[in-house]
Motif scaffolding. Structure first.
Motif, PDB file in Angstrom:
ATOM      1  N   GLY A   1      -2.134 -17.062  -6.458  1.00 61.27           N
ATOM      2  CA  GLY A   1      -3.469 -17.090  -5.880  1.00 61.27           C
ATOM      3  C   GLY A   1      -3.717 -18.291  -4.997  1.00 61.27           C
ATOM      4  N   GLU A   2      -2.681 -19.116  -4.778  1.00 61.45           N
ATOM      5  CA  GLU A   2      -2.844 -20.300  -3.954  1.00 61.45           C
ATOM      6  C   GLU A   2      -3.013 -19.913  -2.485  1.00 61.45           C
ATOM      7  N   LYS A   3      -4.002 -20.492  -1.839  1.00 64.97           N
ATOM      8  CA  LYS A   3      -4.279 -20.199  -0.438  1.00 64.97           C
ATOM      9  C   LYS A   3      -3.438 -21.122   0.449  1.00 64.97           C
ATOM     10  N   ILE A   4      -2.591 -20.528   1.238  1.00 64.55           N
ATOM     11  CA  ILE A   4      -1.706 -21.285   2.110  1.00 64.55           C
ATOM     12  C   ILE A   4      -1.902 -20.799   3.540  1.00 64.55           C
ATOM     13  N   GLU A   5      -2.053 -21.734   4.462  1.00 65.86           N
ATOM     14  CA  GLU A   5      -2.149 -21.374   5.868  1.00 65.86           C
ATOM     15  C   GLU A   5      -0.737 -21.264   6.422  1.00 65.86           C
ATOM     16  N   VAL A   6      -0.341 -20.064   6.764  1.00 64.03           N
ATOM     17  CA  VAL A   6       1.022 -19.819   7.231  1.00 64.03           C
ATOM     18  C   VAL A   6       1.073 -20.014   8.738  1.00 64.03           C
ATOM     19  N   PRO A   7       1.932 -20.895   9.218  1.00 64.21           N
ATOM     20  CA  PRO A   7       1.992 -21.120  10.670  1.00 64.21           C
ATOM     21  C   PRO A   7       2.598 -19.927  11.393  1.00 64.21           C
ATOM     22  N   ALA A   8       2.072 -19.654  12.587  1.00 65.31           N
ATOM     23  CA  ALA A   8       2.637 -18.592  13.422  1.00 65.31           C
ATOM     24  C   ALA A   8       3.972 -19.058  13.983  1.00 65.31           C
ATOM     25  N   ARG A   9       4.817 -18.095  14.308  1.00 66.29           N
ATOM     26  CA  ARG A   9       6.097 -18.435  14.924  1.00 66.29           C
ATOM     27  C   ARG A   9       6.401 -17.414  16.008  1.00 66.29           C
ATOM     28  N   VAL A  10       7.280 -17.783  16.908  1.00 70.06           N
ATOM     29  CA  VAL A  10       7.612 -16.916  18.038  1.00 70.06           C
ATOM     30  C   VAL A  10       8.744 -15.979  17.644  1.00 70.06           C
ATOM     31  N   VAL A  11       8.523 -14.685  17.825  1.00 71.82           N
ATOM     32  CA  VAL A  11       9.566 -13.672  17.664  1.00 71.82           C
ATOM     33  C   VAL A  11       9.585 -12.846  18.944  1.00 71.82           C
TER      34      VAL A  11
ATOM     35  N   GLN B   1       3.636 -14.577  15.888  1.00 70.54           N
ATOM     36  CA  GLN B   1       3.441 -13.715  14.720  1.00 70.54           C
ATOM     37  C   GLN B   1       3.281 -14.564  13.461  1.00 70.54           C
ATOM     38  N   VAL B   2       2.243 -14.254  12.679  1.00 69.46           N
ATOM     39  CA  VAL B   2       2.043 -14.901  11.377  1.00 69.46           C
ATOM     40  C   VAL B   2       2.707 -14.029  10.316  1.00 69.46           C
ATOM     41  N   PRO B   3       3.713 -14.522   9.600  1.00 67.38           N
ATOM     42  CA  PRO B   3       4.386 -13.703   8.586  1.00 67.38           C
ATOM     43  C   PRO B   3       3.420 -13.268   7.484  1.00 67.38           C
ATOM     44  N   PRO B   4       3.689 -12.148   6.819  1.00 65.20           N
ATOM     45  CA  PRO B   4       2.843 -11.704   5.699  1.00 65.20           C
ATOM     46  C   PRO B   4       2.818 -12.751   4.585  1.00 65.20           C
ATOM     47  N   ASN B   5       1.695 -12.790   3.851  1.00 66.59           N
ATOM     48  CA  ASN B   5       1.604 -13.721   2.730  1.00 66.59           C
ATOM     49  C   ASN B   5       2.664 -13.442   1.674  1.00 66.59           C
TER      50      ASN B   5
ATOM     51  N   SER C   1      -3.069  -6.167   0.649  1.00 63.30           N
ATOM     52  CA  SER C   1      -2.749  -7.581   0.409  1.00 63.30           C
ATOM     53  C   SER C   1      -1.343  -7.942   0.857  1.00 63.30           C
ATOM     54  N   THR C   2      -0.449  -6.955   0.914  1.00 63.58           N
ATOM     55  CA  THR C   2       0.941  -7.223   1.281  1.00 63.58           C
ATOM     56  C   THR C   2       1.304  -6.694   2.662  1.00 63.58           C
ATOM     57  N   ASP C   3       0.342  -6.103   3.340  1.00 70.18           N
ATOM     58  CA  ASP C   3       0.551  -5.477   4.659  1.00 70.18           C
ATOM     59  C   ASP C   3       1.452  -4.244   4.580  1.00 70.18           C
ATOM     60  N   ASP C   4       1.638  -3.709   3.367  1.00 68.05           N
ATOM     61  CA  ASP C   4       2.289  -2.414   3.193  1.00 68.05           C
ATOM     62  C   ASP C   4       1.639  -1.705   2.006  1.00 68.05           C
ATOM     63  N   LEU C   5       2.090  -0.512   1.690  1.00 64.63           N
ATOM     64  CA  LEU C   5       1.446   0.282   0.642  1.00 64.63           C
ATOM     65  C   LEU C   5       1.780  -0.196  -0.768  1.00 64.63           C
ATOM     66  N   GLU C   6       2.642  -1.218  -0.882  1.00 59.99           N
ATOM     67  CA  GLU C   6       2.966  -1.765  -2.201  1.00 59.99           C
ATOM     68  C   GLU C   6       1.854  -2.659  -2.722  1.00 59.99           C
TER      69      GLU C   6
END
Length: 299
Positions: A133-143, A111-115, A76-81
């Motif tokens: 638990g709120e669902k938010i669409e995170v905009p992608a950004r250029v890195v 890149q879409v940042p982690p939630n 859920s966090t894109d890491d082991l935490e």
């Protein structure tokens, strides 16, 4: 006391925890940090001391990391935490296929940042929204990823890949782990992260909290001077009279500069190599003017 501390952040500490610890150790009110690190990550955390907190915005922005990516797992966090969302053993995956997929993440990328991150959406931090638990669409950004290199590869049901990454500020290594897993159709998450460079500071020169405590006890601790931390900026040297006027907030006429420095931050020194602050050049009708942007050391 003013200047910078190149801190080797320990695992389990937030960046704010480190600032609070350094503030107590140095008995200093004004302490800040540059470039937040996740609690599980270790490595370079630039700490500004005293008036140097005003210089954080002018530090070099590029960063470098050593990361371990575990394939076959999605969290859920894109890491082991985080909570494991999906898990399946990986089979038939070659290092050649991984190398080809990694090439997609070099250069300027969307890149879409982690939630679970500190980015603000609709005025709120993403990790606060994710916890509700709120669902938010995170905009992608250029890195931009300047370099991504494979250091080691450990096959198995849940293989791990060690990589070295040099990138622009704002790049999430967790997102690279997640997106690499998606590209390989295996799932992926970040299993370990060390920041090796940040804001011009390197891991090899960093101090742990214990090493800082020892130096303070022995009376040998010396902050990194602002001049050393701002070597990437263009520099101008002012003669005594002009330096006095500049430190009083006056605009100083300046000869036409080389290309590329107009309206860019410049390190301003006096003839004794004393750091005075940050200025920038602007074009006027018949000349160029050096304008104080931040006076660090009044004369």
């Amino acid at each position: 006391m003013q200047g910078f501390l190149n801190l080797n952040k320990p695992a389990g500490f937030t960046s704010h925890d480190c600032v609070a610890r350094v503030r107590r150790m140095l008995r200093l009110k004004r302490v800040g940090h540059g470039g937040t690190l996740d609690p599980a990550a270790t490595g370079v955390l630039p700490i500004a001391l005293g008036k140097a907190t005003r210089l954080l915005q002018f530090l070099h922005q590029d960063k470098a990391y050593r990361a371990t990516i575990r394939l076959g797992i999605v969290t859920s966090t894109d890491d082991l935490e985080g909570e494991i969302i999906a898990s399946a053993p990986v089979s038939g995956l070659s290092l050649e296929a991984i190398g080809a997929a990694l090439s997609m993440f070099q250069g300027k990328i969307q890149q879409v940042p982690p939630n679970y991150s500190a980015i603000q959406v609709q005025g709120k931090r993403l990790y606060d929204l994710a916890r509700t638990g709120e669902k938010i669409e995170v905009p992608a950004r250029v890195v931009e990823v300047f370099k991504i290199e494979i250091l080691d590869w450990r096959p198995g049901d849940f293989p791990e890949l060690d990589v070295e990454i040099a990138c622009s500020s704002g790049t999430y290594i967790r997102a690279i782990a997640r997106d690499l897993g998606a590209a390989l159709q295996t799932g992926g998450t970040l299993a370990g992260l060390i920041r090796t460079q940040s804001s011009g500071f390197c891991l090899v020169d960093s101090l742990s909290l214990d090493e800082l405590a020892t130096q303070l006890e022995q009376g040998t601790f010396q902050p990194i001077p602002p001049t050393d931390a701002l070597q990437h900026l263009g520099a101008l040297t002012l003669p005594v009279t002009a330096a006095q006027r500049w430190c009083q907030g006056q605009r100083i006429p300046w000869d036409k500069p080389d290309g590329g420095v107009i309206n860019s931050p410049l390190r301003v020194d006096d003839e004794s190599d004393r750091f005075l602050g940050i200025g920038h050049l602007v074009e006027s009708d018949d000349a160029h003017l050096l304008i104080p942007q931040m006076v660090f050391e009044p004369i």
